[in-house]
Design an enzyme around this catalytic site. Structure first.
Site, PDB file in Angstrom:
ATOM      1  N   TYR A  66     -23.783 -82.394 -19.036  1.00  0.00           N
ATOM      2  CA  TYR A  66     -22.807 -81.309 -18.832  1.00  0.00           C
ATOM      3  C   TYR A  66     -22.069 -80.982 -20.134  1.00  0.00           C
ATOM      4  O   TYR A  66     -21.861 -79.811 -20.465  1.00  0.00           O
ATOM      5  CB  TYR A  66     -21.818 -81.682 -17.722  1.00  0.00           C
ATOM      6  CG  TYR A  66     -20.734 -80.640 -17.519  1.00  0.00           C
ATOM      7  CD1 TYR A  66     -21.051 -79.335 -17.140  1.00  0.00           C
ATOM      8  CD2 TYR A  66     -19.386 -80.960 -17.720  1.00  0.00           C
ATOM      9  CE1 TYR A  66     -20.060 -78.382 -16.963  1.00  0.00           C
ATOM     10  CE2 TYR A  66     -18.394 -80.012 -17.535  1.00  0.00           C
ATOM     11  CZ  TYR A  66     -18.733 -78.725 -17.159  1.00  0.00           C
ATOM     12  OH  TYR A  66     -17.749 -77.785 -16.992  1.00  0.00           O
ATOM     13  N   ARG A  71     -23.109 -73.251 -24.331  1.00  0.00           N
ATOM     14  CA  ARG A  71     -22.476 -72.072 -23.721  1.00  0.00           C
ATOM     15  C   ARG A  71     -21.302 -71.588 -24.568  1.00  0.00           C
ATOM     16  O   ARG A  71     -21.145 -70.378 -24.801  1.00  0.00           O
ATOM     17  CB  ARG A  71     -22.018 -72.411 -22.306  1.00  0.00           C
ATOM     18  CG  ARG A  71     -21.292 -71.255 -21.637  1.00  0.00           C
ATOM     19  CD  ARG A  71     -20.926 -71.535 -20.205  1.00  0.00           C
ATOM     20  NE  ARG A  71     -20.112 -72.734 -20.029  1.00  0.00           N
ATOM     21  CZ  ARG A  71     -19.627 -73.148 -18.864  1.00  0.00           C
ATOM     22  NH1 ARG A  71     -19.896 -72.465 -17.764  1.00  0.00           N
ATOM     23  NH2 ARG A  71     -18.897 -74.240 -18.781  1.00  0.00           N
ATOM     24  N   TYR A 116      -9.157 -77.652 -21.961  1.00  0.00           N
ATOM     25  CA  TYR A 116      -9.236 -79.092 -21.693  1.00  0.00           C
ATOM     26  C   TYR A 116      -9.276 -79.858 -23.014  1.00  0.00           C
ATOM     27  O   TYR A 116      -9.936 -79.427 -23.968  1.00  0.00           O
ATOM     28  CB  TYR A 116     -10.513 -79.433 -20.904  1.00  0.00           C
ATOM     29  CG  TYR A 116     -10.459 -79.182 -19.411  1.00  0.00           C
ATOM     30  CD1 TYR A 116      -9.302 -78.782 -18.760  1.00  0.00           C
ATOM     31  CD2 TYR A 116     -11.609 -79.378 -18.637  1.00  0.00           C
ATOM     32  CE1 TYR A 116      -9.288 -78.567 -17.381  1.00  0.00           C
ATOM     33  CE2 TYR A 116     -11.605 -79.163 -17.264  1.00  0.00           C
ATOM     34  CZ  TYR A 116     -10.443 -78.757 -16.647  1.00  0.00           C
ATOM     35  OH  TYR A 116     -10.445 -78.551 -15.294  1.00  0.00           O
ATOM     36  N   ARG A 135     -10.682 -69.579 -13.714  1.00  0.00           N
ATOM     37  CA  ARG A 135     -10.626 -70.133 -12.346  1.00  0.00           C
ATOM     38  C   ARG A 135     -11.058 -69.126 -11.292  1.00  0.00           C
ATOM     39  O   ARG A 135     -11.471 -69.501 -10.191  1.00  0.00           O
ATOM     40  CB  ARG A 135      -9.210 -70.626 -12.038  1.00  0.00           C
ATOM     41  CG  ARG A 135      -8.735 -71.718 -12.963  1.00  0.00           C
ATOM     42  CD  ARG A 135      -9.579 -72.973 -12.835  1.00  0.00           C
ATOM     43  NE  ARG A 135      -9.149 -74.015 -13.775  1.00  0.00           N
ATOM     44  CZ  ARG A 135      -9.755 -75.182 -13.923  1.00  0.00           C
ATOM     45  NH1 ARG A 135     -10.842 -75.453 -13.214  1.00  0.00           N
ATOM     46  NH2 ARG A 135      -9.309 -76.065 -14.785  1.00  0.00           N
ATOM     47  N   GLU A 139     -16.608 -80.237  -4.566  1.00  0.00           N
ATOM     48  CA  GLU A 139     -16.240 -79.013  -5.286  1.00  0.00           C
ATOM     49  C   GLU A 139     -16.543 -77.830  -4.372  1.00  0.00           C
ATOM     50  O   GLU A 139     -17.542 -77.847  -3.652  1.00  0.00           O
ATOM     51  CB  GLU A 139     -17.037 -78.922  -6.589  1.00  0.00           C
ATOM     52  CG  GLU A 139     -16.717 -77.674  -7.390  1.00  0.00           C
ATOM     53  CD  GLU A 139     -17.316 -77.707  -8.793  1.00  0.00           C
ATOM     54  OE1 GLU A 139     -17.170 -78.734  -9.482  1.00  0.00           O
ATOM     55  OE2 GLU A 139     -17.943 -76.708  -9.166  1.00  0.00           O
TER      56      GLU A 139
HETATM   57  O1  LIG Z   1     -18.595 -75.407 -16.431  1.00  0.00           O
HETATM   58  C1  LIG Z   1     -18.509 -74.653 -15.465  1.00  0.00           C
HETATM   59  O2  LIG Z   1     -18.992 -73.516 -15.493  1.00  0.00           O
HETATM   60  C2  LIG Z   1     -17.823 -75.080 -14.255  1.00  0.00           C
HETATM   61  C3  LIG Z   1     -17.229 -74.159 -13.452  1.00  0.00           C
HETATM   62  C4  LIG Z   1     -16.555 -74.558 -12.292  1.00  0.00           C
HETATM   63  C5  LIG Z   1     -16.525 -75.877 -11.952  1.00  0.00           C
HETATM   64  C6  LIG Z   1     -17.134 -76.776 -12.753  1.00  0.00           C
HETATM   65  O3  LIG Z   1     -17.144 -78.060 -12.392  1.00  0.00           O
HETATM   66  C7  LIG Z   1     -17.790 -76.396 -13.919  1.00  0.00           C
HETATM   67  C1  LIG Z   2     -14.335 -78.836 -11.259  1.00  0.00           C
HETATM   68  C2  LIG Z   2     -14.119 -78.999 -12.653  1.00  0.00           C
HETATM   69  O1  LIG Z   2     -14.798 -79.676 -13.327  1.00  0.00           O
HETATM   70  C3  LIG Z   2     -13.025 -78.310 -13.268  1.00  0.00           C
HETATM   71  O2  LIG Z   2     -12.299 -77.654 -12.535  1.00  0.00           O
HETATM   72  O3  LIG Z   2     -12.905 -78.434 -14.462  1.00  0.00           O
END
Ligand SMILES: O=C(O)c1cccc(O)c1
Ligand SMILES: CC(=O)C(=O)O
Length: 337
Positions: free
Chosen positions: A151, A158, A212, A225, A331
């Site tokens: 991830y 991205r 973040y 969001r 989620e």
């Molecule tokens: O990285 C994302 O696109 C993403 C979007 C929403 C929730 C999540 O866990 C990840």
């Molecule tokens: C779900 C998640 O990873 C976020 O909200 O950043």
């Protein structure tokens, strides 16, 4: 209360959850054209035009979870196309496109290229207002060939594409980034024509994901969001995160409660007003909900909680897949209109 739509008549594509379709079955609906189709099924099928419809299959379903086909319908005439591994269709107002990155040791450069190719297509076809993206990532919390979480590796690629295309594509929209049961990454996008107004929303309880801190990865996740477009609020995948931290590790009931509290605050009148959108939504307004549950043993509890909080006519599908942090058990995403 329902959000007030200042635009006269919505042309937003309509989301439909249909039974999982056969590979060649374009599942046309009466009087409507199909802009795109994604099979949440038992195997991955590369993006292609099937019966003239851009289609992709992602291995997301399993015994005890819900296989289905997601369709994006429009009542306008559709023009489909294929372009360097991307499949797409446009109707003059919206464009759907899908692309897949095959399994590999390190993802970031292939992800950057796939996103850049999608952005180039959007700009070339005249739909630069990206409004929703889905990223279905195999082994999402597994390690790549360098030992970095897939991830995090994905997020780097991205973010680079958004950096390179910032002038044309603008701000990051609503998204889902979630585990898939098969290898590789399936991605699909919805975009709107040039000049169309969008609003990207943040959550009052959560740090914007794109801010973040580095402990979650070298490049912060590029998404908002929620995105408001054409009378429709697209709610990103939302989890049990307050500020930037996961809360209630190991407790599925409380993670569900925080997730729904987060969504409630995000879609409510106060938060919409903060972002210049009139009106407001409640959990009972959510539709086309996808609920991602890490542990199959938690499915009954999560189904029960969703039955209590969501409208009994809402379309809701449950999938047993990994979430993007090992400590997140659930989620949830959806659409309000
Ligand atoms: O990285 C994302 O696109 C993403 C979007 C929403 C929730 C999540 O866990 C990840
Ligand atoms: C779900 C998640 O990873 C976020 O909200 O950043």
């Amino acid at each position: 209360m329902t959000a007030v739509d200042t635009e006269v008549r919505s042309s937003a594509p309509q989301c439909v959850f249909a039974p999982l379709s056969g590979e060649e079955d374009a599942a046309p609906a009466a009087g409507r054209q199909v802009l795109g189709r994604v099979d949440y099924g038992f195997r991955s099928v590369p993006p292609g035009l099937r019966g003239g419809v851009p289609a992709m299959g992602v291995h997301m379903a399993s015994e005890g979870a819900d296989p289905f086909t997601e369709l994006w319908l429009t009542d306008r005439p559709v023009r489909p196309g294929e372009d360097r591994g991307l499949v797409y269709a446009e109707d003059g107002e919206h464009l759907f496109c899908a692309v897949r990155v095959a399994e590999r040791g390190v993802y970031r450069e292939a992800v950057r290229r796939a996103y850049a190719a999608a952005f180039a297509l959007l700009v070339r076809r005249g739909y630069p207002r990206l409004l929703r993206m889905w990223n279905l990532v195999g082994a999402i919390t597994g390690g790549n060939a360098e030992g970095m979480e897939n991830y995090r590796d994905f997020c780097i690629g991205r973010a680079r594409a958004f950096d390179e295309w910032r002038e044309h594509i603008g701000r990051v929209p609503a998204a889902t980034g979630i585990g898939a049961r098969g290898p590789g990454i399936g991605m699909y996008f919805l975009a709107r024509r040039a000049g169309a107004p969008l609003r990207h929303l943040e959550n009052p309880y959560q740090t914007p994901a794109y801010r973040y801190p580095r402990r979650y990865g070298p490049k912060a996740p590029s998404f908002a969001r929620a995105t408001w477009s054409d009378g429709t609020l697209y709610v990103s995948g939302t989890a049990s995160i307050v500020g930037d931290g996961t809360v209630h590790r190991g407790d599925i009931e409380r993670q569900c409660d925080v997730t729904f509290a987060n969504i409630g605050a995000l879609i409510g009148e106060e938060n919409l007003a903060r972002h210049g959108v009139a009106g407001g939504f409640r959990l009972g307004d959510l539709d086309h909900v996808k609920v991602y549950v890490r542990d199959a043993a938690h499915l009954p509890a999560v189904r029960a909680r969703c039955a209590e909080l969501l409208h009994d006519r809402a379309e809701v599908r449950f999938l047993n897949v990994d979430v993007c942090r090992p400590d997140l058990l659930v989620e949830i995403e959806g659409i309000c209109r």
